[in-house]
Structures are given as structure tokens and as C-alpha cells.
Design a protein around this motif. Structure first.
Motif, PDB file in Angstrom:
ATOM      1  N   MET B   1       0.811  -1.220   0.000  1.00 18.29           N
ATOM      2  CA  MET B   1       0.000   0.000   0.000  1.00 18.29           C
ATOM      3  C   MET B   1       0.844   1.270   0.000  1.00 18.29           C
ATOM      4  N   SER B   2       2.124   1.119   0.281  1.00 12.88           N
ATOM      5  CA  SER B   2       2.917   2.348   0.393  1.00 12.88           C
ATOM      6  C   SER B   2       3.356   2.860  -0.969  1.00 12.88           C
ATOM      7  N   HIS B   3       2.977   2.203  -2.064  1.00 12.07           N
ATOM      8  CA  HIS B   3       3.264   2.743  -3.387  1.00 12.07           C
ATOM      9  C   HIS B   3       2.342   3.900  -3.724  1.00 12.07           C
ATOM     10  N   GLN B   4       1.277   4.060  -2.971  1.00 13.33           N
ATOM     11  CA  GLN B   4       0.306   5.108  -3.305  1.00 13.33           C
ATOM     12  C   GLN B   4       0.894   6.521  -3.340  1.00 13.33           C
ATOM     13  N   PRO B   5       1.725   6.888  -2.376  1.00 12.61           N
ATOM     14  CA  PRO B   5       2.323   8.237  -2.475  1.00 12.61           C
ATOM     15  C   PRO B   5       3.090   8.451  -3.785  1.00 12.61           C
ATOM     16  N   LEU B   6       3.792   7.413  -4.235  1.00 12.29           N
ATOM     17  CA  LEU B   6       4.561   7.541  -5.486  1.00 12.29           C
ATOM     18  C   LEU B   6       3.620   7.626  -6.687  1.00 12.29           C
ATOM     19  N   ILE B   7       2.574   6.827  -6.687  1.00 11.56           N
ATOM     20  CA  ILE B   7       1.607   6.884  -7.780  1.00 11.56           C
ATOM     21  C   ILE B   7       0.917   8.247  -7.805  1.00 11.56           C
ATOM     22  N   ASP B   8       0.544   8.743  -6.619  1.00  9.77           N
ATOM     23  CA  ASP B   8      -0.029  10.099  -6.541  1.00  9.77           C
ATOM     24  C   ASP B   8       0.952  11.141  -7.085  1.00  9.77           C
ATOM     25  N   TYR B   9       2.213  10.961  -6.742  1.00 14.03           N
ATOM     26  CA  TYR B   9       3.248  11.887  -7.208  1.00 14.03           C
ATOM     27  C   TYR B   9       3.308  11.893  -8.737  1.00 14.03           C
TER      28      TYR B   9
END
Lengths: 193, 193
Positions: B1-9
Motif C-alpha cells: 500500500m505504500s506505493h500510493q504516495p509515489l503513484i499520486d506523485y
DNA sequence: AAATAATCTTAATGTAGATTAAGATTTCTG
DNA sequence: CAGAAATCTTAATCTACATTAAGATTATTT
């Protein structure tokens, strides 16, 4: 015919198709610039990106005391422009002045953005040379906080032998961040070693 | 789930398709880093690029007198790495150390290059944020040759209020290029104005 | 909680580079 | 070619910042 240096430059990154080459010839406009002529003035928005075919430029700011500080030089096969202003369309704080009679190829912002969309290959080319520029800029940042002026001068001579002699000592001093007087002193010390 | 910040970026640059998002989840690896742990040491080649999800890092060199000089900080949603070493595969002169316990997403060079080939959209994303990094770096270069230490300190506080308080004065001094003692003096003068 | 380490502050002394001033030399312009 | 402008050099004096030293305070470790 003067688009050839630019096409050769791009080809060094990725070979261009015939179609891509003719697009380059279409969207890059040749200009002749006289020595001391400005291609960017503080307060103007930089709507073009510039590739140097022949000649030499400097990009600099003027501080609140009227003193000039050189950020970058550009000679043949180099790019010069205020990329911050180019992308944000905010007035530039920089000047770009020709140090020699020069020939350049310029592309308008809208054409460059179209190029990126229609020919994604250019995104890669520009990414790579922007990364190279960033590496150089970071190295210079580290020098400015850790090296002496003499070390910076010697590094400049060593790194840019191919255009070192085309630039006056006043401009070099302004680039490495010292006064012309101090540079003179450094040079004297170097020749007495 | 911690890939979300990168995807948002990435989505802030260009929206990613579902396929692109799952590729990102596949090629970026999560790591937990403890405070004071190094993710790059001088002499090593930097084979990864690092995106900070949580925490804070500094990237620095050590000069021949043993003194440390901070080139960059990185907090949430920032990238950190030696791009020169990453691309040239030459040994880095830089260290990267965690200033806090951190979580990062790292991509190997070969995966990043593959990403650029298979999903050219990432060339554009990386080009844009590299340009932003270059603009910042050039501004810092100009400051280092034209501004006083006090001006540099005030600019740092103003520009990075969201992480200013997470970084010790010793590290800030090393970033703006002065000694901790001198920074202390500057701060005293500022509070007496 | 005590000990240790790191950070922050303070101040005297030292230094790399700036400022001021001006003469010598080179380059540019009409 | 002569005159003007720019560049380069030199040196005395000044200053922003470094170095050295050490005490006070805060954070970390045991």
C-alpha cells in the motif's frame, strides 16, 4: 544547412528518423546574434530555448548592488536559456548576452511542447541532457561551499579547455564568484609555483 | 500500500493507467531505513534511484580535510540519489544518510531504463522533475556566489518551512556553507532585529 | 536515572577574499 | 591611426566568515 549541428547533437542521444529531422528543421529558427547583443533581458518571459551553433554566450543576474554574477556560459553545441521562466512563463531574473558574434537555433515554447507530445523521443533526449546539466550544477554547488577560489579556477581551466581562452578573466571571475582583482592575484600565485 | 504516495506523485505530472500503476508497484521496492543508516557510501556505484515515502535524508561529500558538505536534503515525496553515478556507473563521491527513521521506494537502474523504453510517459515525468531540480540548483549556485550567509539562511527557512524544523542547525549550516558557530551568530543577530 | 553524546551558544583570534584606488596593457571604435 | 574603453595587474585596507576553545543545553543511550 545550419540545422545539421543540432541534428548531429540529437543523433548522439538517439538516431532521428528522416521525418524527425525535417521537423527539427521546421521548428528551429536560425538567428544571427552580434557580440554584446542580448537574447534575454531581466523582466522578460523566456519564450524560447536556444541552441548555440557558433559563438559564445553568458547568462547572468545583476544583484541589488549592481554587480553581475555569471550563472552559465554556452558555446557550440550547448543550450542556453532560463528554463524556469520558459516553463512557468514568469518574468526572468536573468540576462543572456553574446560574448562573440554568434549563430543560434531557437525553438518557441509551444513548438517544443508539441515536439514532446508528437515525438516522445525528444522527452528522452531532453531528460538526458537535463540530467547532465544537473550533475554539473550540483558539482558546482559543492565547489562553491567547499573549495577555495583557486581550486575553482583551476577546475574551470581543466574542465573547459576548449573555450577557456575565449572568455575574459573578468567573466571567469564573475563565474567562479570572485573579483577580477582577486583572480589576478590567484593567477599570479599559480604562475609563480 | 505504500506505493500510493509515489503513484499520486506521478499522477500529478500525468495520470497513469492501471497498467502503468501496477508496473510501478512491481518495479519499486519498499525499504525501511533506520536513522543514521546509509543508503549510499562514497566509492560505491549508485545502482538505485530512491523516492522518499516517509522520513528525511541528506546527501553529502567529505572533503580532503574531513569536513562534510551537504548537497541536498530529501523528505516525503522527494527523490534522492547520485544521478551522475547512476547513469555513468562510476563510483560515487557522495554519501546518503537517513536523518530520521524512514520508508523509501527504490528502483534499480535496469528497471528504470526499462520503464523509460516501455512507458515513454516516464521520460516526460522524469524530464519535468529533473528540470525543476536544475532550476533549484541554479538558484542555489547564484546564491552561493552572490548572497551573504544570512541571506542564504533566511531563504532556506522561507523556502522549506515544512521541513525546516526537522533538520538540525549543524546540518543546515553544512548545507548553506558556513560553520555551525557562524550560523549561531547569524541566528542571534536575526532574533535581535 | 545517570552517563554519554550531540547540539547550540559565545567569544577571541585568524584568514580568504572584497573593496578601494590606480597604473599598465590590450582591445575596440570611428 | 588616435582616442576611448575595457581589461589586467598591483597593493593597502577592510570584512565576512573560519578556526580555536570551551561552557551550557538538549537529546540519546545504557
Amino acid at each position: 544547412m545550419s540545422h545539421q549541428p543540432l541534428i548531429d547533437y540529437f543523433n548522439k542521444f538517439i538516431p532521428l528518423t528522416e521525418e524527425e529531422q525535417s521537423i527539427v528543421e521546421e521548428v528551429f529558427n536560425e538567428r544571427k546574434i552580434k557580440r554584446r547583443q542580448f537574447i534575454l533581458n531581466e523582466g522578460d518571459v523566456s519564450f524560447v530555448n536556444t541552441f548555440v551553433v557558433e559563438g559564445c554566450f553568458r547568462m547572468y543576474t545583476v544583484d541589488d548592488k549592481g554587480k553581475e554574477h555569471n550563472l552559465q556560459f554556452a558555446v557550440e553545441n550547448w543550450w542556453i536559456g532560463d528554463i524556469g521562466s520558459f516553463h512557468s512563463e514568469e518574468p526572468s531574473k536573468l540576462y543572456i548576452e553574446a560574448l562573440e558574434n554568434s549563430i543560434v537555433l531557437q525553438i518557441k515554447k509551444e513548438d517544443q511542447l508539441r515536439l514532446f507530445v508528437e515525438y516522445p523521443k525528444f522527452n528522452q533526449i531532453f531528460r538526458v541532457f537535463t540530467e547532465n546539466a544537473l550533475v554539473s550544477s550540483q558539482r558546482r554547488t559543492l565547489q562553491n561551499i567547499s573549495s577555495t577560489a583557486e581550486e575553482r579556477y583551476l577546475d574551470f581551466m581543466k574542465r573547459y579547455p576548449h573555450f577557456f581562452n575565449r572568455i575574459s578573466n573578468v567573466q571567469i571571475a564573475s563565474y567562479i564568484g570572485v573579483t577580477p582583482e582577486f583572480l589576478s592575484k590567484i593567477r599570479k600565485e599559480i604562475t609563480s609555483k
